[in-house]
Design a protein around this motif. Structure first.
Motif, PDB file in Angstrom:
ATOM      1  N   LYS A  21       0.837  -1.206   0.000  1.00 37.17           N
ATOM      2  CA  LYS A  21       0.000   0.000   0.000  1.00 37.17           C
ATOM      3  C   LYS A  21       0.872   1.255   0.000  1.00 37.17           C
ATOM      4  CE  LYS A  21      -3.668  -2.612   0.569  1.00 37.17           C
ATOM      5  NZ  LYS A  21      -4.500  -2.991  -0.595  1.00 37.17           N
ATOM      6  N   GLU A  29      -3.164   1.645   8.418  1.00 42.17           N
ATOM      7  CA  GLU A  29      -4.079   0.704   9.065  1.00 42.17           C
ATOM      8  C   GLU A  29      -3.446  -0.685   9.153  1.00 42.17           C
ATOM      9  OE1 GLU A  29      -7.641   0.791   6.795  1.00 42.17           O
ATOM     10  OE2 GLU A  29      -8.177   2.848   7.362  1.00 42.17           O
ATOM     11  N   SER A  47       1.009   4.215  -2.783  1.00 42.95           N
ATOM     12  CA  SER A  47       0.837   5.619  -2.438  1.00 42.95           C
ATOM     13  C   SER A  47       1.915   6.471  -3.105  1.00 42.95           C
ATOM     14  CB  SER A  47       0.892   5.806  -0.923  1.00 42.95           C
ATOM     15  OG  SER A  47       0.818   7.177  -0.581  1.00 42.95           O
ATOM     16  N   GLU A  57      -3.247   9.355  -1.097  1.00 43.88           N
ATOM     17  CA  GLU A  57      -3.657   9.506   0.307  1.00 43.88           C
ATOM     18  C   GLU A  57      -4.470   8.300   0.770  1.00 43.88           C
ATOM     19  OE1 GLU A  57      -5.667  13.223   0.113  1.00 43.88           O
ATOM     20  OE2 GLU A  57      -3.881  14.392   0.636  1.00 43.88           O
ATOM     21  N   ARG A  58      -5.308   7.782  -0.106  1.00 41.01           N
ATOM     22  CA  ARG A  58      -6.101   6.608   0.265  1.00 41.01           C
ATOM     23  C   ARG A  58      -5.191   5.409   0.564  1.00 41.01           C
ATOM     24  NH1 ARG A  58      -9.040   6.532  -3.817  1.00 41.01           N
ATOM     25  NH2 ARG A  58      -8.049   4.911  -5.057  1.00 41.01           N
ATOM     26  N   TYR A  59      -4.174   5.220  -0.278  1.00 35.54           N
ATOM     27  CA  TYR A  59      -3.277   4.081  -0.070  1.00 35.54           C
ATOM     28  C   TYR A  59      -2.401   4.262   1.170  1.00 35.54           C
ATOM     29  CZ  TYR A  59      -4.435   1.578  -4.349  1.00 35.54           C
ATOM     30  OH  TYR A  59      -5.077   0.856  -5.312  1.00 35.54           O
ATOM     31  N   LYS A 108      -5.170  12.181  -4.358  1.00 35.99           N
ATOM     32  CA  LYS A 108      -6.232  11.566  -3.555  1.00 35.99           C
ATOM     33  C   LYS A 108      -6.064  10.050  -3.483  1.00 35.99           C
ATOM     34  CE  LYS A 108      -9.830  15.097  -3.931  1.00 35.99           C
ATOM     35  NZ  LYS A 108      -9.724  15.403  -2.480  1.00 35.99           N
ATOM     36  N   ALA A 109      -5.711   9.438  -4.612  1.00 35.09           N
ATOM     37  CA  ALA A 109      -5.464   7.996  -4.610  1.00 35.09           C
ATOM     38  C   ALA A 109      -4.273   7.666  -3.712  1.00 35.09           C
ATOM     39  CB  ALA A 109      -5.200   7.505  -6.030  1.00 35.09           C
ATOM     40  N   ARG A 115       3.863  10.781   4.048  1.00 29.77           N
ATOM     41  CA  ARG A 115       2.893  11.849   4.338  1.00 29.77           C
ATOM     42  C   ARG A 115       3.550  13.218   4.155  1.00 29.77           C
ATOM     43  NH1 ARG A 115      -1.847  10.125   5.905  1.00 29.77           N
ATOM     44  NH2 ARG A 115      -2.144   8.174   7.081  1.00 29.77           N
ATOM     45  N   ASN A 142      -3.255   5.778   3.868  1.00 27.89           N
ATOM     46  CA  ASN A 142      -4.136   5.486   5.004  1.00 27.89           C
ATOM     47  C   ASN A 142      -4.286   3.975   5.196  1.00 27.89           C
ATOM     48  OD1 ASN A 142      -4.557   8.201   5.574  1.00 27.89           O
ATOM     49  ND2 ASN A 142      -6.380   8.340   4.279  1.00 27.89           N
ATOM     50  N   GLN A 143      -4.405   3.260   4.084  1.00 26.51           N
ATOM     51  CA  GLN A 143      -4.507   1.798   4.167  1.00 26.51           C
ATOM     52  C   GLN A 143      -3.204   1.197   4.685  1.00 26.51           C
ATOM     53  OE1 GLN A 143      -5.700   0.316   0.318  1.00 26.51           O
ATOM     54  NE2 GLN A 143      -7.648   1.433   0.334  1.00 26.51           N
TER      55      GLN A 143
END
Length: 513
Positions: free
Chosen positions: A105, A130, A109, A122-124, A119-120, A152, A126-127
């Protein structure tokens, strides 16, 4: 900045913590990822292929795919790199391996950030966080957390938010605590953290702090060969320019320049050329500034086209995959329905078959005759067109030479120019003109005129910076367009940027905004 380098180690740091039973595989993996990829990327690719062929576990296969992805990214093959990491991602998702889920992930990112899909990205990330949170207590947790903070920070820099980026780097720095037996990878993490902090300070106009961080980064790297080094030299050159120390700026740029030879790192070339442009403007050497400004524009245009190409390919592949799954579902549903009503359809078919047999034969015969007729007509039309374009070599060369003369006279700036007008000017027919332009200029007449108009105004803007202050409507008028909307559409089609953005970036290069 640092885009390639982050894929050099990003989320692959955990390899040296792998299990003892995989020691031989991992030794070769570390050798490639730490040293060989920085010195002989083609040899590294061969080794990664061999590692994939001998991989025995899901984790080893994931590592091999990740290594290939890293290498492809270093070769500038972004689409191939993302495909490789997606293969790894499928494996670790199926095996519920949280540690490597964070790895894949995180890589995704970084890759999506590079092609501008923030945006894509940032989504990765975050994953990735997690997944990493599920590994709390494991040795890899802290190292991966450091990399997440770094990514980040890079995402914040992509949005020009250097204050937030600095906070992320400082958070990462608080986690970087190694003992006295640091290996090369640990030193590179420290060096990267210092370099990122230097970059933040540079953009926040804290030049003294930026210089300290860059020099500290060089000290951490020592004699290790790293793709990070030219970025540090370029950063130190920027600091020197901010301090009005042109001699030091030139020295650092000359140290960075050898890394450009044969380099596929276009973002490195772009960064160094941008600093060279600033250097020559500050030194009052207009020719040098214009030369590097042109090189900078060429690289940006090339990178933008490459990014659009990669983005289109990725989205096309994702769309096709999605459609494939959707089609399979539809087919399954249709088959089920067909089986449910097959008896009814079969009965109806047999009932009407005998009644419609003779009519069917007549329709089929008429259809065959129609198709044959259409094929004959198309063949005649194609033959006719070939005869019409059967231009002699002498005539073709003469017309091509005449077109060249009209190009030198900037005929394309005439608002009333058309294919018919051009044919009359050349004393020939429209089909000849269209054929020659298509063959020798690679565009239809409209696209050809549009491209020449846009190139004309770009050359004028580069040659005469005063034009950057003119209204866009005036630039449209100068380049032969009848309206601002046509000009804006054509400009974006040819360059990938609206004219207002081009003017803004050009002013920024010249230090006027």
């Amino acid at each position: 900045m640092l885009k390639r380098f982050f894929l050099y180690y990003f989320f692959c740091i955990t390899v040296h913590l792998a299990y003892a039973q995989e020691k031989s595989f991992n030794q070769r993996y570390v050798e490639v990822s730490v040293s060989l990829i920085a010195t002989d990327v083609q040899a590294a690719l061969q080794v990664s292929d061999s590692l994939l062929s001998v991989a025995k576990t899901d984790e080893q296969r994931a590592k091999a795919y990740m290594l290939s992805a890293n290498i492809y990214m270093n070769l500038g093959e972004q689409a191939l790199a993302i495909r490789q990491v997606m293969q790894a991602d499928e494996i670790v998702e199926a095996s519920l391996n949280s540690m490597w889920q964070a790895t894949t992930k995180g890589f995704l990112s970084t890759a999506f950030r590079q092609i501008g899909l923030i945006k894509a990205a940032e989504r990765y990330i975050n994953q990735a966080e997690e997944a990493n949170n599920r590994t709390t207590g494991k040795e890899t947790y802290t190292l991966t957390k450091i990399n997440i903070f770094h990514e980040r920070a890079m995402l914040s820099m992509a949005r020009s938010d250097y204050e937030t980026a600095k906070l992320h780097v400082l958070d990462a720095g608080r986690l970087i605590v190694f003992d006295h037996h640091e290996d090369k990878r640990s030193s590179l993490i420290k060096a990267t953290n210092h370099q990122l902090l230097g970059l933040c300070y540079l953009h926040l106009d804290s030049l003294k702090e930026a210089e300290e961080m860059y020099l500290s980064s060089l000290s951490e790297i020592g004699d290790v060969e790293s793709n990070l080094i030219p970025y540090i030299f370029r950063g130190l050159a920027e600091v020197s320019l901010g301090q009005d120390s042109l001699g030091k700026a030139r020295m650092y740029l000359e140290k960075a320049e050898p890394y450009l030879e044969g380099s596929k790192f276009k973002e490195l070339e772009e960064a160094v050329y941008r600093t060279y442009t600033k250097f020559y403007w500050k030194a009052g050497e207009i020719d040098g500034a214009m030369r590097y400004g042109n090189l900078l524009w060429e690289i940006r245009s090339e990178r933008e086209k490459e990014i659009r190409k990669v983005s289109d390919a990725l989205f096309e592949e994702m769309y096709n995959t999605k459609e494939s799954y959707r089609d399979k579902f539809k087919i399954t549903l249709i088959i089920g329905l067909c089986l449910a009503v097959s008896t009814i359809f079969l009965t109806l078919y047999l009932f009407f078959l005998s009644r419609t047999r003779s009519t069917h034969h007549i329709v089929a015969k008429q259809k065959d005759e129609s198709v044959t007729s259409e094929k004959t007509e198309f063949a005649k039309r194609d033959a006719s067109e070939l005869r019409e374009i059967n231009i002699s070599k002498e005539t073709e060369q003469r017309l091509l030479k005449d077109i060249g003369r009209y190009e030198e006279r900037l005929f394309f700036l005439d608002k009333d120019i058309s294919l018919g007008v051009m044919a009359r000017l050349l004393n020939t027919n429209q089909r000849y003109v269209s054929y020659i332009i298509k063959k020798h200029r690679g565009k239809d007449f409209y696209g050809y005129v549009q491209a020449y108009r846009i190139q004309f105004i770009i050359d004028r803007l580069k040659a005469d910076p005063a034009l950057l202050d003119y209204k866009l409507a005036h630039l449209a008028e100068m380049s032969g367009f009848t309206s601002l909307s046509q000009f804006s559409t054509a400009f974006k089609t040819e360059t990938g940027l609206p004219p207002s953005a081009f003017v803004h970036f050009r002013k920024k290069e010249l230090g006027r905004c």
